[in-house]
Write a protein that holds these residues in place. Sequence first.
Motif, PDB file in Angstrom:
ATOM      1  N   LEU A 115      -1.074  -0.992  -2.229  1.00 56.98           N
ATOM      2  CA  LEU A 115      -1.449   0.272  -2.855  1.00 56.98           C
ATOM      3  C   LEU A 115      -1.516   1.419  -1.845  1.00 56.98           C
ATOM      4  CD1 LEU A 115      -2.917   1.314  -5.696  1.00 56.98           C
ATOM      5  CD2 LEU A 115      -4.886   1.366  -4.177  1.00 56.98           C
ATOM      6  N   VAL A 116      -1.990   1.114  -0.638  1.00 58.33           N
ATOM      7  CA  VAL A 116      -2.207   2.146   0.378  1.00 58.33           C
ATOM      8  C   VAL A 116      -0.892   2.609   1.003  1.00 58.33           C
ATOM      9  CG1 VAL A 116      -3.415   2.639   2.550  1.00 58.33           C
ATOM     10  CG2 VAL A 116      -4.504   1.209   0.827  1.00 58.33           C
ATOM     11  N   GLY A 129       2.070   4.986  -5.560  1.00 57.17           N
ATOM     12  CA  GLY A 129       2.959   6.144  -5.545  1.00 57.17           C
ATOM     13  C   GLY A 129       2.741   7.062  -6.734  1.00 57.17           C
ATOM     14  N   LEU A 130       2.602   6.458  -7.931  1.00 61.03           N
ATOM     15  CA  LEU A 130       2.411   7.257  -9.142  1.00 61.03           C
ATOM     16  C   LEU A 130       1.069   7.996  -9.122  1.00 61.03           C
ATOM     17  CD1 LEU A 130       3.800   4.777 -11.835  1.00 61.03           C
ATOM     18  CD2 LEU A 130       4.875   6.883 -11.034  1.00 61.03           C
ATOM     19  N   ARG A 177      -6.910  10.232  -3.491  1.00 62.38           N
ATOM     20  CA  ARG A 177      -8.118   9.531  -3.916  1.00 62.38           C
ATOM     21  C   ARG A 177      -7.904   8.720  -5.199  1.00 62.38           C
ATOM     22  NH1 ARG A 177     -12.449  11.900  -1.174  1.00 62.38           N
ATOM     23  NH2 ARG A 177     -11.947  13.902  -0.191  1.00 62.38           N
ATOM     24  N   ILE A 178      -6.978   9.155  -6.029  1.00 59.43           N
ATOM     25  CA  ILE A 178      -6.832   8.567  -7.366  1.00 59.43           C
ATOM     26  C   ILE A 178      -6.493   7.074  -7.328  1.00 59.43           C
ATOM     27  CG2 ILE A 178      -5.676   8.788  -9.603  1.00 59.43           C
ATOM     28  CD1 ILE A 178      -7.498  11.133  -8.793  1.00 59.43           C
ATOM     29  N   PRO A 179      -5.593   6.586  -6.431  1.00 62.28           N
ATOM     30  CA  PRO A 179      -5.323   5.143  -6.399  1.00 62.28           C
ATOM     31  C   PRO A 179      -6.567   4.294  -6.139  1.00 62.28           C
ATOM     32  CG  PRO A 179      -3.620   6.329  -5.203  1.00 62.28           C
ATOM     33  CD  PRO A 179      -4.686   7.326  -5.534  1.00 62.28           C
ATOM     34  N   PHE A 180      -7.498   4.793  -5.321  1.00 66.97           N
ATOM     35  CA  PHE A 180      -8.715   4.038  -5.056  1.00 66.97           C
ATOM     36  C   PHE A 180      -9.557   3.899  -6.328  1.00 66.97           C
ATOM     37  CE2 PHE A 180      -7.642   5.716  -0.825  1.00 66.97           C
ATOM     38  CZ  PHE A 180      -7.681   4.547  -0.083  1.00 66.97           C
ATOM     39  N   PHE A 181      -9.656   4.996  -7.097  1.00 69.27           N
ATOM     40  CA  PHE A 181     -10.387   4.932  -8.358  1.00 69.27           C
ATOM     41  C   PHE A 181      -9.652   4.029  -9.356  1.00 69.27           C
ATOM     42  CE2 PHE A 181     -11.804   9.394  -7.059  1.00 69.27           C
ATOM     43  CZ  PHE A 181     -13.007   8.934  -6.548  1.00 69.27           C
ATOM     44  N   LEU A 238       8.294   6.497  -1.398  1.00 68.65           N
ATOM     45  CA  LEU A 238       7.713   5.319  -0.732  1.00 68.65           C
ATOM     46  C   LEU A 238       7.283   4.271  -1.752  1.00 68.65           C
ATOM     47  CD1 LEU A 238       5.511   6.808   2.145  1.00 68.65           C
ATOM     48  CD2 LEU A 238       7.468   5.265   2.393  1.00 68.65           C
ATOM     49  N   GLY A 239       6.702   4.726  -2.855  1.00 70.29           N
ATOM     50  CA  GLY A 239       6.307   3.799  -3.905  1.00 70.29           C
ATOM     51  C   GLY A 239       7.496   3.030  -4.448  1.00 70.29           C
ATOM     52  N   ALA A 240       8.629   3.712  -4.632  1.00 72.91           N
ATOM     53  CA  ALA A 240       9.827   3.062  -5.158  1.00 72.91           C
ATOM     54  C   ALA A 240      10.390   2.049  -4.166  1.00 72.91           C
ATOM     55  CB  ALA A 240      10.879   4.118  -5.490  1.00 72.91           C
ATOM     56  N   VAL A 241      10.421   2.416  -2.875  1.00 74.15           N
ATOM     57  CA  VAL A 241      10.945   1.502  -1.846  1.00 74.15           C
ATOM     58  C   VAL A 241      10.131   0.216  -1.808  1.00 74.15           C
ATOM     59  CG1 VAL A 241      11.209   1.145   0.648  1.00 74.15           C
ATOM     60  CG2 VAL A 241      11.965   3.292  -0.395  1.00 74.15           C
ATOM     61  N   PHE A 242       8.819   0.334  -1.758  1.00 76.83           N
ATOM     62  CA  PHE A 242       7.997  -0.865  -1.624  1.00 76.83           C
ATOM     63  C   PHE A 242       7.810  -1.600  -2.947  1.00 76.83           C
ATOM     64  CE2 PHE A 242       7.167   1.086   2.432  1.00 76.83           C
ATOM     65  CZ  PHE A 242       7.161  -0.026   3.263  1.00 76.83           C
ATOM     66  N   PHE A 243       8.067  -0.926  -4.064  1.00 77.74           N
ATOM     67  CA  PHE A 243       8.123  -1.633  -5.342  1.00 77.74           C
ATOM     68  C   PHE A 243       9.337  -2.565  -5.359  1.00 77.74           C
ATOM     69  CE2 PHE A 243       9.970  -1.701  -9.671  1.00 77.74           C
ATOM     70  CZ  PHE A 243       9.023  -2.507 -10.280  1.00 77.74           C
ATOM     71  N   ALA A 244      10.493  -2.034  -4.950  1.00 78.15           N
ATOM     72  CA  ALA A 244      11.700  -2.863  -4.892  1.00 78.15           C
ATOM     73  C   ALA A 244      11.500  -4.034  -3.918  1.00 78.15           C
ATOM     74  CB  ALA A 244      12.896  -2.013  -4.467  1.00 78.15           C
ATOM     75  N   TRP A 245      10.887  -3.747  -2.772  1.00 74.91           N
ATOM     76  CA  TRP A 245      10.583  -4.793  -1.790  1.00 74.91           C
ATOM     77  C   TRP A 245       9.683  -5.869  -2.413  1.00 74.91           C
ATOM     78  CZ3 TRP A 245       5.611  -5.837   0.186  1.00 74.91           C
ATOM     79  CH2 TRP A 245       5.552  -6.699   1.288  1.00 74.91           C
TER      80      TRP A 245
END
Length: 403
Positions: free
Chosen positions: A27-28, A153-154, A161-165, A240-247
Amino acid sequence: MDRLRHQPAAVWAVLLACVVAFMGIGLVDPILPIIAKGLHASPSQVELLFTSYFAIIGVANLLAGFTASRIGAKNTMLVGLILVVVCSAAAGASSSVGTVVAFRAGWGLGIALFISTSMTTIVGQARGGVSVAVILFESALGVGIASGPLVGGLLGGIGWRIPFFGVAVLMSISFIAIFSGVPKTAPAPRAERISLVAPLKALTEHRLLVGSVVALLYNFGFFMLLAYTPLPLDLGVHELGAVFFAWGVLVALGAIFGAPALAQRFPRIPLLAATFVLLAIDLLVIGLAIHDKTIMVVAIIASGLVLGVANATLSNMLLGLSTTDTSIAASGTNFVRFAGGAIAPFLAGKLSEHVNAASPLYVGSAAVAVGFVVMLFGRGLLESEDEAETRRARKRSRVLEAA
């Protein structure tokens, strides 16, 4: 695949929580650059988000069996989930990198209590034996790691801060799933309760110790790739979210389909050694192409398949190395292996600041290469009895043919 689908409700409840728990690892990743900018943090400071997390996970693994044997496995998982909910929400509300790092450490404590106990619960309740339990667990790992960067990423596009919540909300749902879906487990009888030093005593078995060192060196390379590469990639949060999602998708596919298929065709140690070689080469390629984003992205995504196979194969190997209780052996192994996850990110930040941007990848590649060497020299300890006998039989057959 039927063996995987037909599982008790308790197993599915734990797996759902595992997916969310593993989301916290990736997530981070997409929000590291914007956290660094938002909190005016250096690379080594922002990498402490991983180091504090994995350092506490490693140490807290010594507490998991101790706690579960006294309050029961279900209650231990619930306590861990509550800690994650509280600490992830508190991290999102923090205003300094030091505070975020501190709450990330508390998050790691909760994850350690949950993950160690959840693996034992899945092994104990899954239909189809240990091998099916490992595939289920690694599948949850893959799905969680894949979805973590996507969610990060989204949500990170709104604000760091939103991903932590978001994790706090998802872990609350997991808490409800475990609370309602897993049967109550009683504490162990007083004579059978696990001491704090039991996992360390398990490591006195040479087989388990060698396997744990191999896992540590593997994790060193794994987390150099996962925790550090978002910084030199210097992409937007969604990219970055897309790259590591594919990974992460490839990690899941490697664990679910690749590892079982390859395990039927090749002995476990040579298969694991091959994944180490491929990972070391991949890290080297990323380092050499540190200024070429296209090559970096392709190499990072491609590594997912190798890592998925390696994760499942390594977990299967480690589960069979000790004569002691599975949960105790797992706690001892995790205590050692997560040291690699703790050291690698912070070291990567320091190397990038004082040497150059590619140096962390070279160090990660070298660590995995050392793991390969340790595996080869320790092969006799790491093989199961069946594998050792098969290898000896093949050797005798070659000798007879040569004669």
